[in-house]
Every structure is written in C-alpha cells, then in structure tokens.
Enzyme design. Structure first.
Site, PDB file in Angstrom:
ATOM      1  N   HIS A   1      29.390  74.718   5.333  1.00  0.00           N
ATOM      2  CA  HIS A   1      29.549  76.006   5.613  1.00  0.00           C
ATOM      3  C   HIS A   1      31.163  76.299   5.555  1.00  0.00           C
ATOM      4  CE1 HIS A   1      27.716  79.912   7.810  1.00  0.00           C
ATOM      5  NE2 HIS A   1      28.437  80.172   6.398  1.00  0.00           N
TER       6      HIS A   1
ATOM      7  N   CYS B   1      30.342  79.673  13.675  1.00  0.00           N
ATOM      8  CA  CYS B   1      30.391  78.516  13.062  1.00  0.00           C
ATOM      9  C   CYS B   1      31.594  78.195  12.108  1.00  0.00           C
ATOM     10  CB  CYS B   1      29.126  77.709  12.383  1.00  0.00           C
ATOM     11  SG  CYS B   1      28.449  78.845  11.108  1.00  0.00           S
TER      12      CYS B   1
END
Ligand SMILES: *[C@@H]1O[C@H](CO)[C@@H](O)[C@H](O)[C@H]1NC(C)=O
Ligand SMILES: *[C@@H]1O[C@H](CO)[C@@H](O)[C@H](O)[C@H]1NC(C)=O
Length: 593
Positions: free
Chosen positions: A148, A87
């Site tokens: 993130h 990710c």
C-alpha cells in the site's frame, strides 16, 4: 567487544569518553551473550488491530496465546504511537523513520490513503527505508503481505514505488490493501465520498470543456485545440476513475505479486493467508544462515476479515475475533519455525499494528473492527489516542529482559534507527529522522525514551501535540483540531464510515483541548485554567515546540494529491493484455493448515 560496538553505534559522539562510559554501562551478563552483532529481524505487522484486542493488553475474550508469549518473553510497550491513524502514511513513516509529511505521503483533500494501484503516488524513490540500509549491510530482505505504498510513477512497469525498489530482495503479497471489494460476497468498501467527488469533477471538467469549445467557435477566446484536447483527456481520466470504482476494483486493486510478477488477478482472497504463511516459512528456510530481515505484513484484521474455515466460529465471539485468533495462530507458526531452527537467540521479533481499530466497521449491529480498550477514538481519527496507540512487543531472547513493561512514549518510527544501528549501518545524514534508537530503553540502560514531543497529523493537518514532561512524568496532549462525530456523541463518524482531516468534518479548538494522559488516559475531561494551574504554561511550551518542529519542515510533492491519486490506465499493473487483465498462476493447492 560486540556489545561495545552495539553501545558505541547507539550513541557515539565522543569515542574515547563514551567507550569508557559504555563499558561501565554494559552489565557483565551482556558481555557474555553469544548473539551476533547483526541479529535476524522479524517484523509482524498487523492491519487495523486495536490495542484492546490482545490478551497481553488486557483482553479476556479473544485468545492470543502466541502474541502474549512474546510479551512474556520480551518487552511490552504501553505507549507505542503510530505516526498516523491510517495505513498509507503510518506505514510510510514506519519504513522511513520520518513523519509522513516529510515524505509527502499525506494529502490535503481527505483521501487519507492511496486509492488505486494504478495511481502515480507512492513512497518516493528518494526516500530511504530501513530495508534498503539493511540490504546494504548484507541482510537478505523479504516483504510478505500488504504494501500500500504505490507501484508505478510514469508507465506500467517502472516499479518506482515497488517494494523491490525500496530495499527488499524478495516480495510476495498484495501491493494494495485488502478491502471489502476484494471479496465477491461483500458489499463494496471503496469510499462513496471519493466516488461522488470523482463524478462531480468529471461533470465540472465536461462543463468547462463545453464552455471553452463554444467560446472558441464564436471567437470569444483564442485557445488552441491542443489545450482543449489535454483538458478533455484530464476530464476523461476522472470519468474512467469514477466508472472503474463500480465493480472493477477487484480487478484493478485486489491482486497478488511475487516480485514483479502478478500471480493472481483478481486474487482469491481465501487462500491469501495460507500462501503468505508458506512464503514466510520458506523465506526463513532459505535464509536461516542469516542475517535476514523478514517483514510479515498481515492482511489480518482488516475487513472483510477473510478467515479460513478452521477458524470461523472458533472464538465464539464473532468473525472479528475469529480473524484475530487466526492471526495469532500464524504468529505461532512463524515463531515455531524460528525456534525449531535454533534462531531464538539470534532473532529480534517485533509485533505491532499500523493504527488503531476501525470503530465504524460494522455490519448491521455487528462489530467488524477492532477494540481500542480504554482509549478514545480509533482509525482515521488522527489525534485521539485510540487511533494511534498500538501494541508494541519485542522479543530477543538473551538480549532483552523478559516480561518487562515500559510506559514511556515510543514511536513506530523508532524501528528505523533501531534496526539500522543493529545492522551496523548509519542513518541518512541529509534529512531529518524523527525516530529514536530504542535499544537502550528496551535493554534498561536508560529510563526515558528520547521523545519529548510528538506531533499527531491527519493528512497534512496538525491535529494534536503530545508533550512528555520528563521531570514530572506528565504526558500532556493538546488537541487543536478534532473530528466531528456523527451522530453527535457517538464516539465515531458512523454516517461516513471514516472521519476526515479537514473541512466541515472537523472542529478547531482555541484554546486547544488539553489533557494529561497519565491521569486521564481516556481523554474524558479537558483541563481548564481553573482545574489545571499549569494550563497556560503547558500550552506555551507546546506552542514553542510546534514552532521549532515546523521550522524543520520543507515542502515536498504531495503523493496523494488529486492528480497522483486518480486512476491512470497506463499505470495499472496488469496480467495479460490491458484492459483484459486476468490470471491465476498459483496452483490450486490446499495443503495449508
Ligand atoms: C476484547 O476484544 C473484543 C473484540 O475487539 C471486544 O469486543 C471486547 O470488548 C474486548 N474485551 C476486553 C475485556 O477488552
Ligand atoms: C525527494 O525529492 C523531492 C523532489 O522531487 C524533494 O522535494 C525532497 O526533498 C527529496 N527528499 C529527500 C529526502 O531528498
């Protein structure tokens, strides 16, 4: 006139000629469409969803009617490729339209992703996201959900990597990522390998300091106490990072923020999805006069698969499928909100996933990760198709064809220039942008995507190259490096839960493993000079493209280097007085669902 401008913005180099060319190309119906030049944009971004998990990509057990509806009413991409198979780098590339190696959102030590909210790495402040450009073009920009991409650089509240520093006017969600550690009842997920590494560094540094002190005391070396002190401080950091990885992760990483304010620390995972949905609906309500950009970044379908009671057991195929169906329901609610506000024709909707399903996510024998259909491999496997080929759906009623399927190679990085042009903006000229404007392909104005070559990285390491040979339609893929599966032949790295990018966990291939995806989409049988007469010709062409690509790379600071990734208490976002970080500012409302 508006359509002409769209067309011009897409491709202009020579205005006079192009104008005429554009006018010819625009179908009469397009001229009459009453869409505004700056459509609203809604991005629905799943976490770790496999391409084989959706009805519209052939799944017949999970029910995803709302997502399937997007495919029916819009365009479905079947070769939509993320720039990384995990990710943090994939999302960095998505936001900037650039391979993550250009922004430094990669690493050389197999960390793969950012590990702490209290680390100093993250999306560099000098990178430009599409949100930043849309904001300048007058869009209201909101991010709801997972980020993130880091928070701070030098001190607790500098927010250099925060969504509000990267073009979003509004942020609500998890600045980190949902993981097993966030739910008390789940086994910790924090990488065991990282813990071991941190502990061994701690020991090594302690030993070095001890040696230095002894050597100084017996006058073997002349080194100042200041240097030794700094060294000790460094060692202490590793020690507390290691220590904090036991039991503190929930406090340090599992938090919810609204803009700069922490609203929950640690977060109550069960109410995250209902709150996020509520936030999305109220963002649309507040901004429905448009234009707006809503980036809805799901915590679904990442483990620990937090699912509201209403959906647990609903699919009859286990918690993973329940979680996918809940996500689909949330998609439906957001679509309803748009349609009820009459925004259908003025809103471009895009659905995708950051990377493929996580094959090794298992609880005993029960699968807790996604399904990548016929494609080999999955999350964290760099070059194998299963980790990078993800769903890609676009709906823009009246502007895009309905029910169209496009097999051309496209990239998640294409969203950057596509949105920038739709907003009437310009892509940055001072850097390489790897994405290509998708509008002409989606609208059927051209037959081929602009991607002839794609480079599949794992951290800083190049693992594979794809060549879409336009004239023949062949899609070649050469693997220079592949992960070593364990146990052997298992199709994944089941002993370590994640495959790695370098070192003993990978195998180098010379000559590279070559496949032709249109004949062998599952990458089952590597071609040889005997089975493929073009073998050497193809590899030579790929080699040349790789050389050209490498010449465009410039060294940048590694955002996930050891010194950036390690937990730094002075950077830890904290609600209250550090280290007693704890708060819950959300009222216990249960009006959801
Ligand atoms: C549908 O998805 C589930 C869950 O990922 C998977 O187990 C199943 O094999 C898939 N079915 C098909 C037909 O692809
Ligand atoms: C951002 O800054 C780094 C140095 O800190 C530099 O190496 C990089 O090229 C810059 N990136 C851009 C896009 O200007």
């Amino acid at each position: 006139m508006k359509s002409v401008m769209v067309c011009l913005a897409h491709s202009c180099t020579c205005p006079g000629l192009l104008l005429a060319w554009c006018l010819l190309l625009i179908p009469p119906s397009a001229k009459a469409i009453s869409v505004s030049y700056k459509p609203n944009i809604v991005i629905l971004f799943a976490d770790d969803l496999g391409i084989g998990d959706l009805g519209c990509y052939g799944n017949d057990t999970i029910r995803t009617p709302n997502i399937d509806q997007l495919a029916k009413e819009g365009v479905k991409l079947t070769q939509h490729i993320s720039a990384a198979s995990v990710c943090t780098p994939s999302r960095a590339a998505f936001l900037t339209g650039r391979y993550p190696i250009r922004s430094g959102m990669v690493d050389s030590e197999n960390f793969l992703v950012l590990h702490w909210l209290g680390g100093s790495g993250g999306l560099p402040p000098n990178e430009t996201t599409f949100a930043k450009i849309l904001q300048k073009q007058g869009y209201a920009t909101g991010l709801i959900g997972k980020w993130h991409q880091g928070v701070n650089c030098e001190h607790r509240n500098d927010y250099c990597h925060h969504p509000l520093s990267h073009g979003f006017d509004y942020y609500y969600g998890m600045p980190f990522s949902l993981m097993g550690d966030c739910q008390i009842t789940q086994p910790p997920e924090m990488d065991r390998a990282l813990q071991i590494k941190l502990w061994s560094y701690t020991q090594m540094i302690a030993l070095a300091i001890f040696t230095l002190v002894v050597a100084k005391l017996i006058h073997l070396v002349s080194i100042s106490w200041k240097v030794i002190f700094l060294f000790a401080l460094f060692g202490f950091l590793f020690f507390i990072s290691w220590f904090s990885s036991y039991g503190f992760i929930r406090y340090w990483n599992c938090i919810v923020m609204r803009n700069y304010e922490i609203t929950e620390q640690p977060m109550k995972v069960e109410r995250a999805a209902p709150l996020m949905l509520k936030e999305a609906i109220s963002f649309i309500e507040r901004n429905k006069q448009g234009p707006f950009l809503l980036f809805f970044s799901f915590l679904h379908v990442h483990t620990p698969l937090v699912t509201t009671e209403k959906f647990v057991g609903k699919s009859k195929y286990g918690l993973y499928c329940d979680n996918v169906e809940e996500m689909d329901w949330i998609v439906g609610r957001i679509l309803d909100e748009l349609d009820n506000n009459n925004l259908k024709k003025s809103t471009l909707i895009y659905f995708t996933s950051d990377n493929g399903g996580h094959l090794e996510a298992r609880e005993g024998n029960i699968q807790r990760g996604g399904w990548n259909g016929i494609y080999k491999g999955g999350k964290a496997m760099a070059g194998w198709e299963g980790g990078i080929r993800v769903p890609g759906l676009f709906r823009w009623t009246g502007m895009l064809p309905e029910g169209k399927v496009i097999d051309e190679p496209t990239s998640l990085m294409d969203i950057f220039p596509t949105l920038v042009y739709l907003a009437g903006g310009k892509v940055p000229q001072d850097r390489t942008i790897d994405g290509q404007d998708l509008m002409p392909l989606l609208r059927g104005l051209v037959q081929h995507s602009g991607h002839e070559f794609m480079f599949h990285y794992c951290g800083i390491y190049l693992h594979a190259v794809r060549w879409h040979q336009m004239d023949s339609g062949n899609v070649w893929k050469a693997h220079y490096v592949t992960p070593v599966f364990q146990p052997e032949g298992a199709g994944g790295c089941y002993e370590t839960v994640f495959c790695v990018c370098s070192g003993k966990g990978v195998k180098h291939h010379n000559p590279p493993l070559l496949f032709e995806l249109s004949r062998d989409p599952s990458e089952a049988v590597p071609l040889t000079p005997d089975t493929e007469p073009l073998f050497h010709v193809v590899l030579k062409r790929i080699e040349k493209a790789l050389e050209e690509h490498r010449s465009t790379l410039t060294p940048v600071p590694e955002q996930m280097s050891l010194s950036n990734i390690v937990w730094k208490p002075w950077l830890q976002p904290c609600c209250g007085t550090f280290p007693f970080c704890c708060c819950d500012k959300e009222k216990e409302k249960d009006e959801h669902f």
